[in-house]
Scaffold this motif. Sequence first.
Motif, short mmCIF file in Angstrom:
data_model
loop_
_atom_site.label_atom_id
_atom_site.label_comp_id
_atom_site.label_asym_id
_atom_site.label_seq_id
_atom_site.Cartn_x
_atom_site.Cartn_y
_atom_site.Cartn_z
N VAL A 120 1.55 10.49 2.03
CA VAL A 120 2.44 11.47 1.86
C VAL A 120 3.53 11.35 2.62
CG1 VAL A 120 2.91 13.97 1.57
CG2 VAL A 120 0.86 12.98 0.85
N LEU A 121 4.75 11.42 1.97
CA LEU A 121 5.84 11.12 3.02
C LEU A 121 6.83 12.48 3.01
CD1 LEU A 121 7.66 8.07 1.50
CD2 LEU A 121 6.42 8.24 3.69
N TYR A 122 7.21 13.03 4.28
CA TYR A 122 7.74 14.42 4.32
C TYR A 122 9.13 14.18 4.41
CZ TYR A 122 2.96 16.34 5.01
OH TYR A 122 1.66 16.58 4.81
N VAL A 123 9.95 14.71 3.50
CA VAL A 123 11.40 14.77 3.70
C VAL A 123 11.67 16.12 4.71
CG1 VAL A 123 13.81 14.80 2.76
CG2 VAL A 123 11.82 13.43 1.70
N SER A 124 12.22 15.89 5.66
CA SER A 124 12.35 17.02 6.57
C SER A 124 13.88 16.72 7.19
CB SER A 124 11.49 17.07 7.74
OG SER A 124 10.36 16.70 7.22
N GLN A 125 14.40 18.01 7.75
CA GLN A 125 15.49 17.94 8.60
C GLN A 125 15.72 17.22 9.80
OE1 GLN A 125 16.81 22.02 9.11
NE2 GLN A 125 18.89 21.55 9.83
N LYS B 269 4.45 12.10 -2.68
CA LYS B 269 3.40 11.22 -2.72
C LYS B 269 3.55 9.86 -3.19
CE LYS B 269 -1.39 11.16 -4.53
NZ LYS B 269 -2.34 11.60 -3.41
N VAL B 270 3.18 8.82 -2.59
CA VAL B 270 3.33 7.66 -2.68
C VAL B 270 2.39 6.86 -3.59
CG1 VAL B 270 4.57 7.16 -0.49
CG2 VAL B 270 2.39 6.33 -0.79
N ASN C 248 22.05 8.54 7.80
CA ASN C 248 21.16 9.76 6.92
C ASN C 248 21.34 10.99 7.77
OD1 ASN C 248 20.51 7.75 5.46
ND2 ASN C 248 18.53 7.30 6.48
N ASP C 249 21.51 12.13 7.17
CA ASP C 249 21.24 13.23 7.91
C ASP C 249 19.88 14.01 7.56
OD1 ASP C 249 21.89 13.98 5.22
OD2 ASP C 249 23.69 15.40 5.51
N PHE C 250 19.03 13.45 7.28
CA PHE C 250 17.86 13.95 7.20
C PHE C 250 16.73 13.06 7.52
CE2 PHE C 250 19.01 11.16 3.70
CZ PHE C 250 17.92 10.20 3.62
N ASP C 251 15.41 13.16 7.70
CA ASP C 251 14.29 12.27 8.03
C ASP C 251 13.28 12.30 7.05
OD1 ASP C 251 14.06 10.57 10.71
OD2 ASP C 251 15.21 12.33 11.33
N ILE C 252 12.70 11.00 6.93
CA ILE C 252 11.33 10.98 6.32
C ILE C 252 10.33 10.49 7.13
CG2 ILE C 252 10.45 9.61 4.43
CD1 ILE C 252 12.97 9.70 2.98
N ASN C 253 9.49 11.78 7.14
CA ASN C 253 8.18 11.61 8.29
C ASN C 253 6.90 11.16 7.33
OD1 ASN C 253 9.77 12.44 10.42
ND2 ASN C 253 9.91 14.43 9.52
N GLU C 254 6.10 10.57 8.41
CA GLU C 254 4.93 10.32 7.54
C GLU C 254 3.57 10.59 8.79
OE1 GLU C 254 4.35 6.51 7.76
OE2 GLU C 254 6.00 5.88 8.37
#
Lengths: 416, 248
Positions: free
Chosen positions: A65-70, A238-239, A268-274
Motif C-alpha cells: 500500500v502506498l500512502y499519498v500524504s502531505q 493498493k498496488v 512535487n508538493d506531496f509525498d508518496i509513503n510506504e
Amino acid sequence: MKRFIYELSESWKIAFAQMQSNKTRSMLTALGVIIGIVAVTLMGTAITGIQTGFDRSMSILGDDVLYVSQFPWARVNDWWNYRDRREIKTEYAEPLNRMIAATPNSNLLLAVPTSSITKSVKRGDNQVTGILIQGTTADYPLISVVDFNEGRFFNEVENRAAGNVCLLGYDVADALFPSESPIGKEVQISGQQFRVLGVGARQGSFLGLFSLDSIVIVPLPTFKKFFSAKSESDVRVKVRDKLKLADAKDELTGLMRRVRALPPEKKNDFDINEQQAFKSTLDPVKNSIALAGLFITGLSLFVGAIGIMNITFVSVKERTKEIGTRKALGARRRTILLQFLIESTSLCILGGLIGLTFAYAMCFAIATAFPSFPVQFSVGLVLIGMFVSVFTGLVSGFAPAWSASRLDPVTALRYE
Amino acid sequence: MLNTDTIRPRGPIVIDIENITKHYVMGEETVHALRGVTLQIHRNEYLAIMGPSGSGKSTLMNMLGCLDTPSSGRYEFNGKDVSAMNDDELATIRNHEIGFVFQTFNLLPRSTSLRNVELPLIYAGIDAEVREERAADSLRAVGLGDRLQHKPNELSGGQRQRVAIARALVNNPSIILADEPTGNLDSKTGEEIMALLENLYQEGNTIILVTHEADIARHARRIVHLRDGLVESDATAEQPEIETLAFT
C-alpha cells in the motif's frame, strides 16, 4: 586420526577431572561466562522481540500500500521546503481511481481516502478520550487487513447515505461495553449518536507508540459532516504487484501531479509513503540500539573470557612439570595445545549451559509477567549461545595453550 | 669397582653419539655443558653415567633422552639421525623408544596407576582395550598387579616409582633412562628399585642410569664418568673367563 581421537577423549577426561578437583575456582571462572552469556542471550532475546514487534507493526501498514500524504514519513532536515504544501484532499481518490481504470496495465489497483481526527467517545456516563476517529469508504477492507471480533464493516449504501454508523476498535469496545455486546448499541462522538456495526479484533500497538485498538471508523461522508475541521487526510493506494513497488510509485506520482495540476517545472508538493520509508527511518535507530546493547553485554562476556584466559594461564603455570612429563612420554605440541584448549572450552561450555538455563528461566518469567512483550527464547538462540561459549573458550584459551605447547621439555621437567 | 655378576651379551648399537657438544647462552656468557662427547651404547647394556654437578651429566641425559638436541655433533638412535629432528619427531622417538624414570616419579596425581601407565600408549594411538591390558600387564610385571586403581597419593614412594617404571616399560622401549631413580627413596626401598632394574636388565632391557651416587652406579655393568663436559673414563665390566658373545 585414531591417535587424534584418543588424545581428544583423553583431553576431555583431563579437563573434567581438572574441573572436579578445582571446583571453587572453576565455578568462579565459569561465573564470568555465565553472566556474559545471560546478558548476551537476554539482549538477543530483547532484540528479536523488538524486531518481531516492529515487523508486526509494519505488516499493519501493509507492504503493498502506498500512502499519498502531505509530508514524508521519513525525517527531513529541510522542513522549510515542506511547510507550504497544500493539504491532501480525500476527493483525490475519485480522479485517481478513474485514471487507474483508464490506464491499461496499471501498476495500481485501488485508491481509498482516509481522514482522521482525535476525539472522545462516550456511552452514557462512560467516556474514553484520545480516540482516533477515522473516516473512510466501504472499500477500506480491500486495502487493509480488517479483522472483526463481531459484526461487519459498513457497506456502500451506508457510506453514501452518510449514516451514523461506526466500527469500534477492540479497546474502545472493551472500555465502553465491558459486559455486553456493543453491536446495535449506540455511542456518542462530539454529540452525535453512532450505531455500532462491528468490533475489531485486537491488534496491539504500533511500535509500542499508540494503540491500534483505540480507534473508531466511520463512513467518510459522515466524517466530513461532523469532523472535517482540523482533520488530516491521506489517500491509500493498493498496488497490483508489490515487487513492482517502485514502478507503482512512479505511476502514482505522475497521476498525483495531474490531479494537482502541477506544471512540469514545479516540484512535487506531496509525498508518496510506504512502509519501507518507515523502515528506513527506524532501522538505523533500531540497529544502533541493538548494536550498542550487544556491545555492552558483549563486554561482560569479554570480561568472562579474560577470566578464563587468566585461569588457563595459571593452570599452565601450575602444571608446567606435568606438561614436561607428558612431553617426555611422547605428547606432541598439538596434544598439549588441544588439552588446554579443551580445558578452557569446557569451562566456557559449562558457563554457557548454566547461563542459558538462567536466561531461559528469566525469559520465561518475563513472558509470564508481561505477556504483551514479545520475548522469544528460540533454539537458534541456544545454538548461538553455545557457539559463542565454545568460541570464547577457544579464543581465551589459545594464548595460554599455545605457550604450554611451546614449552621446552627440559625446562618444563625441571620446573618446581 | 664394577659389577661383574651375570653380564648379558651386548646387542647391536642403539645409541651412537659422536663428538656432540652443547652450549647455552646465558646473558653475556656462553656455558659449554658438553664439549665433545663420543659414546656408543648397545642393546642390553646396563650403563651408569656419573659425574659431579656441573659435569654435563644432566645435559647428556637430556640428549640421550631426545629431550634436547646437540649444538653440534652426530647422534644416531637405532640408525636414525636425531640431531636434526624437530619437536614433534623427537616426541615420537621418546614415545616409542625411550622409557623415562624420574627422581620425582612424575606421575599424574589425580590419575590411577592404570591411567598413568596408559598415558604413553594414548600418545602412541593404541586402542583402548589393548591399552588397558598392556598397562595392567606392565604393572603386574613390577609387582603392582593389586594396585591398578590406586592413585599416587595412596601408594608408597617405592610403589610410585614402580608405577613410573611400569609406565617406562609399557611401550617396549629401546632404552630405559633412569635419572636418579632412588634419589627420593630411603635406602631400603632404593635397593628394591635397583633390584627391579636388575631384573629388567636380566630380561633383556637396556638401562641407562644417571646418578651421582657410587652405591647406585655400582649396579651397572658399565660406568661412564663425566667431568667438565667430557668423558673422563668409560669402564666396562668383563665377565671373567667367559668370552663376550657377539650378536650378529
